[in-house]
Write an enzyme that holds these catalytic residues in place. Sequence first.
Site, mmCIF file in Angstrom:
data_model
loop_
_atom_site.group_PDB
_atom_site.id
_atom_site.type_symbol
_atom_site.label_atom_id
_atom_site.label_comp_id
_atom_site.label_asym_id
_atom_site.label_seq_id
_atom_site.Cartn_x
_atom_site.Cartn_y
_atom_site.Cartn_z
ATOM 1 N N GLN A 80 53.702 11.236 59.780
ATOM 2 C CA GLN A 80 52.914 11.631 58.600
ATOM 3 C C GLN A 80 51.687 10.727 58.481
ATOM 4 O O GLN A 80 50.827 10.947 57.644
ATOM 5 C CB GLN A 80 53.759 11.497 57.332
ATOM 6 N N HIS A 87 49.724 15.059 59.165
ATOM 7 C CA HIS A 87 48.728 14.969 58.090
ATOM 8 C C HIS A 87 47.333 14.597 58.591
ATOM 9 O O HIS A 87 46.502 14.134 57.820
ATOM 10 C CB HIS A 87 49.203 13.974 57.020
HETATM 11 C C1 BJW Z 1 59.651 0.609 55.000
HETATM 12 C C2 BJW Z 1 58.961 -0.581 55.252
HETATM 13 C C3 BJW Z 1 59.269 -1.270 56.454
HETATM 14 C C4 BJW Z 1 58.276 0.233 53.368
HETATM 15 N N1 BJW Z 1 60.185 -0.774 57.272
HETATM 16 N N2 BJW Z 1 60.564 1.076 55.841
HETATM 17 C C5 BJW Z 1 57.887 22.243 48.293
HETATM 18 C C6 BJW Z 1 58.623 21.635 47.304
HETATM 19 C C7 BJW Z 1 58.031 20.729 46.430
HETATM 20 C C8 BJW Z 1 56.679 20.431 46.539
HETATM 21 C C9 BJW Z 1 55.952 21.031 47.534
HETATM 22 C C10 BJW Z 1 56.558 21.917 48.395
HETATM 23 N N3 BJW Z 1 55.605 22.350 49.293
HETATM 24 C C11 BJW Z 1 54.442 21.764 49.001
HETATM 25 C C12 BJW Z 1 54.621 20.969 47.940
HETATM 26 C C13 BJW Z 1 53.534 20.164 47.355
HETATM 27 C C14 BJW Z 1 53.289 18.881 48.106
HETATM 28 C C15 BJW Z 1 54.511 17.968 47.936
HETATM 29 O O1 BJW Z 1 55.346 17.824 48.790
HETATM 30 N N4 BJW Z 1 54.596 17.270 46.805
HETATM 31 C C16 BJW Z 1 55.706 16.340 46.564
HETATM 32 C C17 BJW Z 1 55.159 14.960 46.244
HETATM 33 C C18 BJW Z 1 56.581 16.911 45.510
HETATM 34 N N5 BJW Z 1 53.010 19.100 49.515
HETATM 35 C C19 BJW Z 1 51.819 19.497 49.940
HETATM 36 O O2 BJW Z 1 50.923 19.745 49.167
HETATM 37 C C20 BJW Z 1 51.643 19.629 51.442
HETATM 38 N N6 BJW Z 1 51.105 20.905 51.774
HETATM 39 C C21 BJW Z 1 51.851 21.999 51.831
HETATM 40 O O3 BJW Z 1 53.058 21.966 51.693
HETATM 41 O O4 BJW Z 1 51.131 23.172 52.058
HETATM 42 C C22 BJW Z 1 51.764 24.407 51.749
HETATM 43 C C23 BJW Z 1 51.727 24.591 50.238
HETATM 44 C C24 BJW Z 1 50.608 24.239 49.521
HETATM 45 C C25 BJW Z 1 50.602 24.383 48.141
HETATM 46 C C26 BJW Z 1 51.717 24.865 47.491
HETATM 47 C C27 BJW Z 1 52.836 25.216 48.233
HETATM 48 C C28 BJW Z 1 52.833 25.101 49.616
HETATM 49 C C29 BJW Z 1 50.625 18.616 51.943
HETATM 50 C C30 BJW Z 1 51.085 17.206 51.768
HETATM 51 C C31 BJW Z 1 49.957 16.242 52.146
HETATM 52 C C32 BJW Z 1 50.326 14.791 51.892
HETATM 53 N N7 BJW Z 1 49.159 13.996 52.023
HETATM 54 C C33 BJW Z 1 49.288 12.545 51.960
HETATM 55 C C34 BJW Z 1 47.872 11.943 52.111
HETATM 56 C C35 BJW Z 1 47.412 12.070 53.564
HETATM 57 C C36 BJW Z 1 46.070 11.534 53.790
HETATM 58 C C37 BJW Z 1 45.921 10.054 53.522
HETATM 59 O O5 BJW Z 1 46.739 9.207 53.894
HETATM 60 O O6 BJW Z 1 44.929 9.721 52.925
HETATM 61 O O7 BJW Z 1 50.138 12.090 53.003
HETATM 62 S S1 BJW Z 1 50.098 11.967 50.480
HETATM 63 C C38 BJW Z 1 50.990 10.672 51.260
HETATM 64 O O8 BJW Z 1 52.411 10.926 51.222
HETATM 65 C C39 BJW Z 1 50.587 10.732 52.748
HETATM 66 C C40 BJW Z 1 51.894 10.463 53.419
HETATM 67 O O9 BJW Z 1 51.849 10.933 54.753
HETATM 68 C C41 BJW Z 1 52.885 11.178 52.545
HETATM 69 C C42 BJW Z 1 54.283 10.678 52.699
HETATM 70 O O10 BJW Z 1 54.431 9.354 52.279
HETATM 71 P P1 BJW Z 1 55.388 8.385 53.089
HETATM 72 O O11 BJW Z 1 54.859 8.192 54.450
HETATM 73 O O12 BJW Z 1 56.774 8.845 52.962
HETATM 74 O O13 BJW Z 1 55.158 6.982 52.328
HETATM 75 P P2 BJW Z 1 55.887 6.424 51.015
HETATM 76 O O14 BJW Z 1 55.034 5.347 50.491
HETATM 77 O O15 BJW Z 1 56.246 7.504 50.094
HETATM 78 O O16 BJW Z 1 57.250 5.803 51.574
HETATM 79 C C43 BJW Z 1 57.277 4.651 52.392
HETATM 80 C C44 BJW Z 1 58.730 4.339 52.703
HETATM 81 O O17 BJW Z 1 58.768 3.291 53.660
HETATM 82 C C45 BJW Z 1 59.548 3.858 51.496
HETATM 83 O O18 BJW Z 1 60.786 4.530 51.494
HETATM 84 C C46 BJW Z 1 59.752 2.359 51.758
HETATM 85 O O19 BJW Z 1 61.000 1.872 51.296
HETATM 86 C C47 BJW Z 1 59.699 2.307 53.263
HETATM 87 N N8 BJW Z 1 59.231 1.035 53.834
HETATM 88 N N9 BJW Z 1 58.127 -0.863 54.218
HETATM 89 C C48 BJW Z 1 60.856 0.335 56.959
HETATM 90 N N10 BJW Z 1 58.659 -2.476 56.778
#
Ligand code: BJW
Length: 246
Positions: free
Chosen positions: A103, A121
Site C-alpha cells: 500500500q 496506491h
Molecule cells: C508497525 C511498525 C513497525 C507501526 N513494524 N508494524 C468498503 C468498505 C468501507 C470503506 C470503503 C470500502 N471501499 C472503499 C471504501 C472507502 C475507502 C476506505 O477504505 N476507507 C476506510 C478508512 C474506511 N477506500 C477508498 O477510498 C479506496 N478506493 C476504493 O475503494 O475505490 C472504490 C470505491 C470508491 C468510493 C466508494 C466505494 C468504492 C482508496 C483508498 C486509498 C488510500 N489512500 C492512502 C493515501 C495514499 C497516498 C499517500 O500516501 O499519500 O493510502 S490513505 C493511507 O492509508 C495510505 C495507506 O496506504 C493506507 C493504509 O494505511 P496503512 O499502511 O495500513 O498504515 P496505518 O498507519 O493505518 O497502519 C500502520 C500499522 O503499522 C499499524 O497497525 C502499526 O501498529 C504498525 N506498525 N510501526 C511493524 N516498526
Amino acid sequence: MADEKIPRHVADRFATAKRLAVLTGAGVSAESGVETFRGEDGTWSKVNVEDVATPQAFERDPAKVWQWYDLRRDKLKSIEPNPAHYALAAMEQHFPHFALITQNIDGLHKRAGSKNIIELHGNIWEVRDTVTDEITVLREAPLKELPPRNDKGHTLRPNVVWFGEMLPPGVMEAAAREAENCEVFLVVGTSAVVQPAASLPIIAKRSGAMVLEFTLHWTEISDFVDHTFLGKAGKTLPPLLDLISK
Ligand code: BJW
C-alpha cells in the site's frame, strides 16, 4: 496469540511453501523514519485527510496538496530501506513464486531489491498529467513550481490513490489473484482498515493460505489470522530467513 518465538507448525509450513504473497503497509517503513497514518502520532492526527488525500482537495487547492507531497518527497530522498524491507527482498530469492503487494507509495521495497511488486496506491515519484493521464517519473524535490506542469502546460498530480478513487486498472485483480493462489500470506505493518487492500488477507485465508501478521499493535485482523508476531517488523521478519537459509 502474540509470541516472539516462531511456533513449529508455522515454521514448517513457511519453510516448505512454494508460493508466498505479502501485503505491506506504512509500518514496514516506520523504522526507516517514514510516518504511519493512524494512531496517536500518525499523519492523520496532524493533517486533515480531506485537505490532502482526496480528489476534491486537489480540485480545490492543488498547490496545498502538492506542498504536502513535496515535503514528503523531499524527506524521502534521505531515507533508506530498513531490515524489514531487506528481509522481504531476501525471501523473494528463496520461494519459487513470491509477490509483494504494497500500500506504500515510498518506493522503498524496490530500493531494497524486491522485484515482483504490486503497488496498490501508486508511487510518490510518479506524476500524472491531469489532462491526458500520461504517467511519468519526476524525481526532483523540492519542486520549483507548485503545482508542477509539464511542457504542454498541463497540471500534474501525484500518481497516488486518494480516498474515493479507484485503484489503478488491473492492480487489485492482480493482488487478489496472488492472495487466492498463495500458500502463505504475510501481512506486515498495516492497520488493515483501508479497503480494498484490507480484503486481501481475508481472500488468502478463505483460499486456504496460512496468514501471518507482523505488527506493533493488535489490528482489525489479529483475531482471524493464524499467528500475530508483535514487535517491529525489522526485528520480527528477519528470523523467518533463518528458516529457509539452512
Ligand atoms: C508497525 C511498525 C513497525 C507501526 N513494524 N508494524 C468498503 C468498505 C468501507 C470503506 C470503503 C470500502 N471501499 C472503499 C471504501 C472507502 C475507502 C476506505 O477504505 N476507507 C476506510 C478508512 C474506511 N477506500 C477508498 O477510498 C479506496 N478506493 C476504493 O475503494 O475505490 C472504490 C470505491 C470508491 C468510493 C466508494 C466505494 C468504492 C482508496 C483508498 C486509498 C488510500 N489512500 C492512502 C493515501 C495514499 C497516498 C499517500 O500516501 O499519500 O493510502 S490513505 C493511507 O492509508 C495510505 C495507506 O496506504 C493506507 C493504509 O494505511 P496503512 O499502511 O495500513 O498504515 P496505518 O498507519 O493505518 O497502519 C500502520 C500499522 O503499522 C499499524 O497497525 C502499526 O501498529 C504498525 N506498525 N510501526 C511493524 N516498526
